[in-house]
Design a protein around this motif. Structure first.
Motif, PDB file in Angstrom:
ATOM      1  N   LYS A  40       2.394   1.836  -3.386  1.00 42.60           N
ATOM      2  CA  LYS A  40       1.389   2.289  -4.346  1.00 42.60           C
ATOM      3  C   LYS A  40       1.091   3.779  -4.152  1.00 42.60           C
ATOM      4  CE  LYS A  40      -1.908  -0.622  -5.090  1.00 42.60           C
ATOM      5  NZ  LYS A  40      -3.176  -1.411  -4.991  1.00 42.60           N
ATOM      6  N   VAL A  41       0.944   4.195  -2.907  1.00 42.91           N
ATOM      7  CA  VAL A  41       0.652   5.604  -2.614  1.00 42.91           C
ATOM      8  C   VAL A  41       1.828   6.494  -3.008  1.00 42.91           C
ATOM      9  CG1 VAL A  41       0.184   7.282  -0.788  1.00 42.91           C
ATOM     10  CG2 VAL A  41      -0.969   5.062  -0.764  1.00 42.91           C
ATOM     11  N   TYR A  78       0.840  -1.202   0.000  1.00 45.60           N
ATOM     12  CA  TYR A  78       0.000   0.000   0.000  1.00 45.60           C
ATOM     13  C   TYR A  78       0.876   1.254   0.000  1.00 45.60           C
ATOM     14  CZ  TYR A  78      -3.312   3.478   1.844  1.00 45.60           C
ATOM     15  OH  TYR A  78      -4.083   4.604   2.039  1.00 45.60           O
ATOM     16  N   ALA A 111      -5.872   4.128  -3.437  1.00 42.56           N
ATOM     17  CA  ALA A 111      -5.140   2.874  -3.259  1.00 42.56           C
ATOM     18  C   ALA A 111      -5.904   1.880  -2.383  1.00 42.56           C
ATOM     19  CB  ALA A 111      -3.760   3.144  -2.667  1.00 42.56           C
TER      20      ALA A 111
END
Length: 216
Positions: free
Chosen positions: A106-107, A103, A139
């Motif tokens: 992705k951010v 996560y 996300a």
């Protein structure tokens, strides 16, 4: 499903209570992507914050069995003393993200903050702060995304990236969108709710809603 039950919200002033809503009851349609239309000051953003749980009403309540995002494009929940990375991991934990490392990556990639990702958010510009909040939100797989003028965030390149991300989300989840850009509304939404003078009305025909709204 989102249900508003006797929702009341006001702000104090020298002239007394200024009501945004008073005993408002409304059931949002359970399917489709919906525009939330209303003039400036009608209470659209306030309603979004109440639905998301980041602001509380003076009376009544919101009921939902869906996993709802915070309003995308508003830096809600971003702590200025924490770094971008720390904020990301905190938001991930609060929202039950299983793989925090994935996560976080992705951010970071989406928000395009570079080395500033590891600096305190208080050092960010307003645009950078919004990009972080936007990245943290898209996300996560929510059932319903609350979109508040979201594609106005950042420069032209990032706005295009943000718009494409939201269009992809709108294919697999529901969207409730606030925007004054009717071209954008038509691109994302298939029906509309008009919020006017503390009352809400649903229009299954988007073009009818836009016509009614344009006459205010």
């Amino acid at each position: 499903m989102i249900k508003l039950s006797n929702l009341t919200k006001y702000y104090p002033s020298k002239q007394g209570r200024q009501y945004i809503f008073k005993n408002l009851n409304f059931d949002f349609p359970s399917q489709g992507n919906i525009a939330l239309l209303g003039s400036n000051g009608a209470g659209k953003s306030t309603l979004f914050r109440i639905i998301a749980g980041s602001e509380y009403p003076e009376g009544g309540f919101v009921v939902s069995d869906n996993n709802i995002s915070w309003p995308i494009a508003l830096a809600t929940g971003i702590h200025p003393q924490m770094t971008g990375r720390e904020n990301t991991r905190f938001i991930g934990r609060v929202n039950g993200v299983a793989d925090l490392d994935a996560y976080e990556d992705k951010v970071k990639g989406f928000a395009e903050l570079g080395i500033k990702y590891d600096l305190p958010v208080k050092s960010y510009s307003s645009g950078m702060r919004s990009r972080l909040a936007f990245g943290c939100c898209v996300a996560i797989d929510f059932d319903i995304y609350l979109i508040d003028e979201a594609t106005s965030v950042g420069d032209q390149k990032f706005r295009k990236k943000a718009k494409n991300a939201l269009l992809e989300k709108s294919k697999v989840a529901s969207v409730i969108m606030v925007s004054h850009d009717m071209k954008e509304i038509r691109e994302f939404c298939d029906s509309a709710i008009i919020l006017h003078k503390g009352e809400m009305n649903f229009y299954p025909d988007l073009e009818e809603a836009i016509k009614v709204y344009s006459e205010f």
